[in-house]
Design an enzyme around this catalytic site. Sequence first.
Site, short mmCIF file in Angstrom:
data_model
loop_
_atom_site.label_atom_id
_atom_site.label_comp_id
_atom_site.label_asym_id
_atom_site.label_seq_id
_atom_site.Cartn_x
_atom_site.Cartn_y
_atom_site.Cartn_z
N GLN A 187 6.13 0.90 -0.71
CA GLN A 187 6.31 2.26 -1.21
C GLN A 187 4.99 2.78 -1.75
O GLN A 187 4.90 3.92 -2.19
CB GLN A 187 7.35 2.25 -2.35
N ILE A 229 1.00 3.95 -1.90
CA ILE A 229 0.19 4.86 -1.08
C ILE A 229 -1.29 4.51 -1.19
O ILE A 229 -2.14 5.24 -0.73
CB ILE A 229 0.42 6.33 -1.53
N HIS A 271 5.89 5.73 2.11
CA HIS A 271 5.55 6.94 1.35
C HIS A 271 4.17 7.49 1.70
O HIS A 271 3.64 8.32 0.97
CB HIS A 271 5.66 6.65 -0.16
N CYS A 317 -4.97 24.28 9.59
CA CYS A 317 -5.45 23.93 10.93
C CYS A 317 -5.23 22.45 11.26
O CYS A 317 -5.58 21.99 12.34
CB CYS A 317 -6.93 24.28 11.07
N CYS A 333 -11.86 25.60 6.90
CA CYS A 333 -11.22 26.87 7.28
C CYS A 333 -10.64 27.61 6.07
O CYS A 333 -10.10 28.70 6.20
CB CYS A 333 -10.12 26.63 8.32
N SER A 366 11.12 -1.26 -9.03
CA SER A 366 12.31 -1.13 -9.87
C SER A 366 13.54 -0.83 -9.02
O SER A 366 14.65 -0.82 -9.53
CB SER A 366 12.09 0.00 -10.88
N ASN A 422 9.83 -9.59 -9.90
CA ASN A 422 9.65 -8.33 -10.62
C ASN A 422 9.69 -8.58 -12.13
O ASN A 422 10.56 -9.31 -12.60
CB ASN A 422 10.76 -7.34 -10.24
N1 LIG Z 1 -0.12 2.05 -6.35
C1 LIG Z 1 0.57 3.08 -5.87
O1 LIG Z 1 0.42 3.47 -4.71
C2 LIG Z 1 1.61 3.73 -6.77
C3 LIG Z 1 1.45 3.80 -8.17
C4 LIG Z 1 2.49 4.42 -8.92
C5 LIG Z 1 3.64 4.91 -8.26
N2 LIG Z 1 3.73 4.83 -6.92
C6 LIG Z 1 4.94 5.29 -6.20
O2 LIG Z 1 5.92 5.79 -7.08
C7 LIG Z 1 7.25 5.28 -6.81
C8 LIG Z 1 7.70 4.31 -7.89
O3 LIG Z 1 8.66 3.34 -7.48
P1 LIG Z 1 8.39 1.76 -7.56
O4 LIG Z 1 9.71 1.09 -7.53
O5 LIG Z 1 7.36 1.37 -6.57
O6 LIG Z 1 7.69 1.57 -8.98
P2 LIG Z 1 8.33 1.61 -10.42
O7 LIG Z 1 7.26 2.06 -11.34
O8 LIG Z 1 9.63 2.31 -10.45
O9 LIG Z 1 8.63 0.06 -10.70
C9 LIG Z 1 7.61 -0.89 -10.75
C10 LIG Z 1 8.25 -2.23 -11.07
O10 LIG Z 1 7.24 -3.22 -10.93
C11 LIG Z 1 7.34 -4.13 -12.00
N3 LIG Z 1 5.99 -4.64 -12.23
C12 LIG Z 1 4.92 -3.99 -12.75
N4 LIG Z 1 3.82 -4.77 -12.70
C13 LIG Z 1 4.21 -5.95 -12.15
C14 LIG Z 1 3.56 -7.17 -11.84
N5 LIG Z 1 2.25 -7.35 -12.07
N6 LIG Z 1 4.29 -8.17 -11.28
C15 LIG Z 1 5.63 -8.01 -11.02
N7 LIG Z 1 6.29 -6.89 -11.30
C16 LIG Z 1 5.60 -5.87 -11.85
C17 LIG Z 1 7.91 -3.40 -13.17
O11 LIG Z 1 8.66 -4.29 -13.96
C18 LIG Z 1 8.79 -2.32 -12.50
O12 LIG Z 1 10.15 -2.73 -12.44
C19 LIG Z 1 7.10 4.60 -5.50
O13 LIG Z 1 7.23 5.51 -4.48
C20 LIG Z 1 5.67 4.11 -5.62
O14 LIG Z 1 5.10 3.70 -4.44
C21 LIG Z 1 2.73 4.25 -6.16
ZN LIG Z 2 -8.26 23.85 8.03
#
Ligand SMILES: NC(=O)c1ccc[n+]([C@@H]2O[C@H](COP(=O)([O-])OP(=O)(O)OC[C@H]3O[C@@H](n4cnc5c(N)ncnc54)[C@H](O)[C@@H]3O)[C@@H](O)[C@H]2O)c1
Ligand SMILES: [Zn+2]
Length: 247
Positions: free
Chosen positions: A104, A106, A122, A133, A153, A192, A214
């Site tokens: 999930q 990015i 995502h 464009c 542009c 989560s 997690n």
């Molecule tokens: N790095 C990124 O690209 C980034 C950063 C923030 C949010 N997002 C996006 O926002 C949305 C949030 O949903 P989500 O479920 O991915 O995140 P979330 O924030 O809802 O949940 C993150 C989970 O990871 C656990 N966690 C945190 N650090 C950890 C570690 N070191 N080891 C094990 N567990 C750990 C937490 O306990 C929590 O339950 C998603 O779409 C996500 O991809 C992306």
């Molecule tokens: Zn353009």
Amino acid sequence: MLENKIEKFVKILKESQNTVFFGGAGVSTESGLKDFRSKDGLYNEKYDYPPEEILSHHFFIEHPAEFYKFYKDKLNSLTYHPNKAHYVLANLENKKLLKGIITQNIDGFHQEAGSKNVVEIHGSVHRNYCLKCHKYYDAKKVFLSKGIPRCDCGGLIKPDVVLYEEPLKEQDVKKAIDLIRNAEVLIIGGTSLNVYPAASFISYFNGKHLIIINKDKTTMDNSCSLIFHDNIATVLEEVENKLKEEN
Ligand SMILES: NC(=O)c1ccc[n+]([C@@H]2O[C@H](COP(=O)([O-])OP(=O)(O)OC[C@H]3O[C@@H](n4cnc5c(N)ncnc54)[C@H](O)[C@@H]3O)[C@@H](O)[C@H]2O)c1
Ligand SMILES: [Zn+2]
């Protein structure tokens, strides 16, 4: 206790013909990027709007300057790098112990660490397009620009990330569901399981073992073979060490 669980993890991995990893923001927190829902996640910081509002389609269109202020400040993965969790997963794929990753996130860290079969449901900060464009721009163009990034542009540049209120891309959904449906073992880590529809993909899993890593509890905790409420980088590093020991 942990030692036993790591041994069990390794046994499951070695016996499986098809293991898939499904992850979220928690995979990247050790790299320095905050997640949303941990105690020190973005959700608990003070902004004029909650992150999910800022990262929504209508907000991007109506307030691009504020959107980009938050986006550049909080999601700039160019200043961070993959951590041990990403590298272990890349090594597992290399050793044919992992079929693919659905993330999930990015940030592009899995590819940077060397993973090949990655479905970014995502999207990615590394792809950006002009809304007028459709010209492509890399992440530097966006993160290093002052204010709102604009195309030559004059058009507004939009990151190829799925904002709240936007649908997921059909081909990514298909790839993700195919991976999960065919998996014998599914490892879920650093998520989560609160973001839909991404989290609902898990219901397609019909394999033998579900493993969860997690820090906080998830809604799937009761349905798994193995659970680690621990740091994913540490757990995966121990798995890698155990694998090396046994070979
Ligand atoms: N790095 C990124 O690209 C980034 C950063 C923030 C949010 N997002 C996006 O926002 C949305 C949030 O949903 P989500 O479920 O991915 O995140 P979330 O924030 O809802 O949940 C993150 C989970 O990871 C656990 N966690 C945190 N650090 C950890 C570690 N070191 N080891 C094990 N567990 C750990 C937490 O306990 C929590 O339950 C998603 O779409 C996500 O991809 C992306
Ligand atoms: Zn353009």
